[in-house]
Design a protein around this motif. Sequence first.
Motif, PDB file in Angstrom:
ATOM      1  N   TYR A   1       0.634   5.640   0.247  1.00  0.00           N
ATOM      2  CA  TYR A   1       0.488   7.041   1.293  1.00  0.00           C
ATOM      3  C   TYR A   1       1.079   8.406   0.722  1.00  0.00           C
ATOM      4  CZ  TYR A   1      -2.622   4.055   3.852  1.00  0.00           C
ATOM      5  OH  TYR A   1      -3.612   2.220   4.512  1.00  0.00           O
TER       6      TYR A   1
ATOM      7  N   LYS B   1      -4.519   8.043   0.308  1.00  0.00           N
ATOM      8  CA  LYS B   1      -3.433   6.179  -0.046  1.00  0.00           C
ATOM      9  C   LYS B   1      -3.960   6.615  -1.212  1.00  0.00           C
ATOM     10  CE  LYS B   1      -5.475   1.749  -0.154  1.00  0.00           C
ATOM     11  NZ  LYS B   1      -6.124   1.313   0.105  1.00  0.00           N
TER      12      LYS B   1
ATOM     13  N   SER C   1      -3.716  -4.132  -8.966  1.00  0.00           N
ATOM     14  CA  SER C   1      -3.391  -2.753  -8.963  1.00  0.00           C
ATOM     15  C   SER C   1      -5.167  -2.095  -9.470  1.00  0.00           C
ATOM     16  CB  SER C   1      -2.349  -1.935  -9.126  1.00  0.00           C
ATOM     17  OG  SER C   1      -2.194  -1.020  -8.705  1.00  0.00           O
ATOM     18  N   GLU C   2      -4.486  -0.999  -9.406  1.00  0.00           N
ATOM     19  CA  GLU C   2      -5.791  -0.130 -10.576  1.00  0.00           C
ATOM     20  C   GLU C   2      -5.105   0.477 -10.823  1.00  0.00           C
ATOM     21  OE1 GLU C   2      -7.822   2.829  -6.981  1.00  0.00           O
ATOM     22  OE2 GLU C   2      -8.606   1.156  -7.170  1.00  0.00           O
TER      23      GLU C   2
ATOM     24  N   THR D   1       0.752  -1.074   0.018  1.00  0.00           N
ATOM     25  CA  THR D   1      -0.023   0.429   0.220  1.00  0.00           C
ATOM     26  C   THR D   1       0.939   1.346  -0.278  1.00  0.00           C
ATOM     27  OG1 THR D   1      -0.444   0.181   2.295  1.00  0.00           O
ATOM     28  CG2 THR D   1      -1.650  -1.462   1.259  1.00  0.00           C
TER      29      THR D   1
ATOM     30  N   LYS E   1      -9.545  -1.126 -11.844  1.00  0.00           N
ATOM     31  CA  LYS E   1      -9.012  -2.063 -11.393  1.00  0.00           C
ATOM     32  C   LYS E   1      -8.354  -3.249 -12.210  1.00  0.00           C
ATOM     33  CE  LYS E   1     -11.224  -2.290  -7.272  1.00  0.00           C
ATOM     34  NZ  LYS E   1     -10.490  -1.736  -6.555  1.00  0.00           N
TER      35      LYS E   1
ATOM     36  N   ASP F   1      -4.077   4.679  -5.111  1.00  0.00           N
ATOM     37  CA  ASP F   1      -5.160   3.175  -4.825  1.00  0.00           C
ATOM     38  C   ASP F   1      -4.086   2.746  -6.503  1.00  0.00           C
ATOM     39  OD1 ASP F   1      -7.120   3.278  -2.752  1.00  0.00           O
ATOM     40  OD2 ASP F   1      -8.113   4.427  -3.987  1.00  0.00           O
TER      41      ASP F   1
ATOM     42  N   GLY G   1      -8.889   4.910 -11.869  1.00  0.00           N
ATOM     43  CA  GLY G   1      -9.662   3.925 -11.295  1.00  0.00           C
ATOM     44  C   GLY G   1     -10.225   2.539 -10.974  1.00  0.00           C
TER      45      GLY G   1
ATOM     46  N   CYS H   1      -0.685   0.935  -5.149  1.00  0.00           N
ATOM     47  CA  CYS H   1      -1.473  -0.395  -4.241  1.00  0.00           C
ATOM     48  C   CYS H   1      -0.876  -1.402  -5.165  1.00  0.00           C
ATOM     49  CB  CYS H   1      -2.718   0.046  -3.572  1.00  0.00           C
ATOM     50  SG  CYS H   1      -2.269   1.556  -3.087  1.00  0.00           S
ATOM     51  N   HIS H   2      -0.705  -2.236  -4.760  1.00  0.00           N
ATOM     52  CA  HIS H   2      -0.443  -3.713  -5.208  1.00  0.00           C
ATOM     53  C   HIS H   2      -0.594  -5.231  -4.256  1.00  0.00           C
ATOM     54  CE1 HIS H   2       1.217  -1.533  -9.313  1.00  0.00           C
ATOM     55  NE2 HIS H   2       1.102  -0.688  -8.296  1.00  0.00           N
TER      56      HIS H   2
END
Length: 252
Positions: free
Chosen positions: A69, A78, A98-99, A67, A105, A80, A103, A83-84
Amino acid sequence: MNRILMPLIFAVSLVSCQNSKKEIYVALEKFDNSLDSLIVGKVYDEPKMLIFQGDTLSGNPKGINETCYQIVGSDSIKVDANCHIYKFKNNQLVINSSENFLGEKFVQKFIYFKDKVDNRLVDDLRKVKSDTVYFGCLKKYDEMGNIVKKVTNSTWKEIQKGGTVVVNENRILEVSNYNSDNKVTVWRKEYFNKQYNIDSLKNTDVERIASSKSNGLDETNYSYKRDKHGNWVVKKSDRKENPDVYYREIIY
């Protein structure tokens, strides 16, 4: 007369298309093997250790939940898209989910082949409508676990001006030689073209890169905290303004 010729012309066109695809698969295989003469020593099909993003991971990790931040003032926001969820098998990355920054995915699935990339299989998998992006991969290793040959075939979507979505395809071939002075020489060929062309595959330039072998960590711009296996679990930017922080939950 025209009634007889039309079906014949149609049949010849179909055969021509099929042969063209077969010729492309043959040309791709030649491309992937074009630097084999530069490989030195015995090669192995599977790595003895997990080298991920240039960093050697200990303890035989099965997966990583990562994650990210960004610290803005007293808040942690965060990110996103950074993030994986990574999954490993046989010391190789097999899944990255991930995305993107829109946004959306997605799942990247890495398929490893032993002797040659099965381009037909990869093409067939990509025809299935899903959020999964397939990578065709081939890797060879030396006795120390270093990658001496790597073939990666990937695709991704690019949104152009006006909202047009274009599917880009990239193929990278690398052969690496290592010496006792911690130096590595890489010969690299990259082919970027949505529609493969046999002549351009044959004439792709070779780039030669000489550098020192790195552990893959950016210790100039980041500080790290490690777990008992020595793998980093916190990575924090040294930037004073809005630094980013990465956290890893490593599954052993």
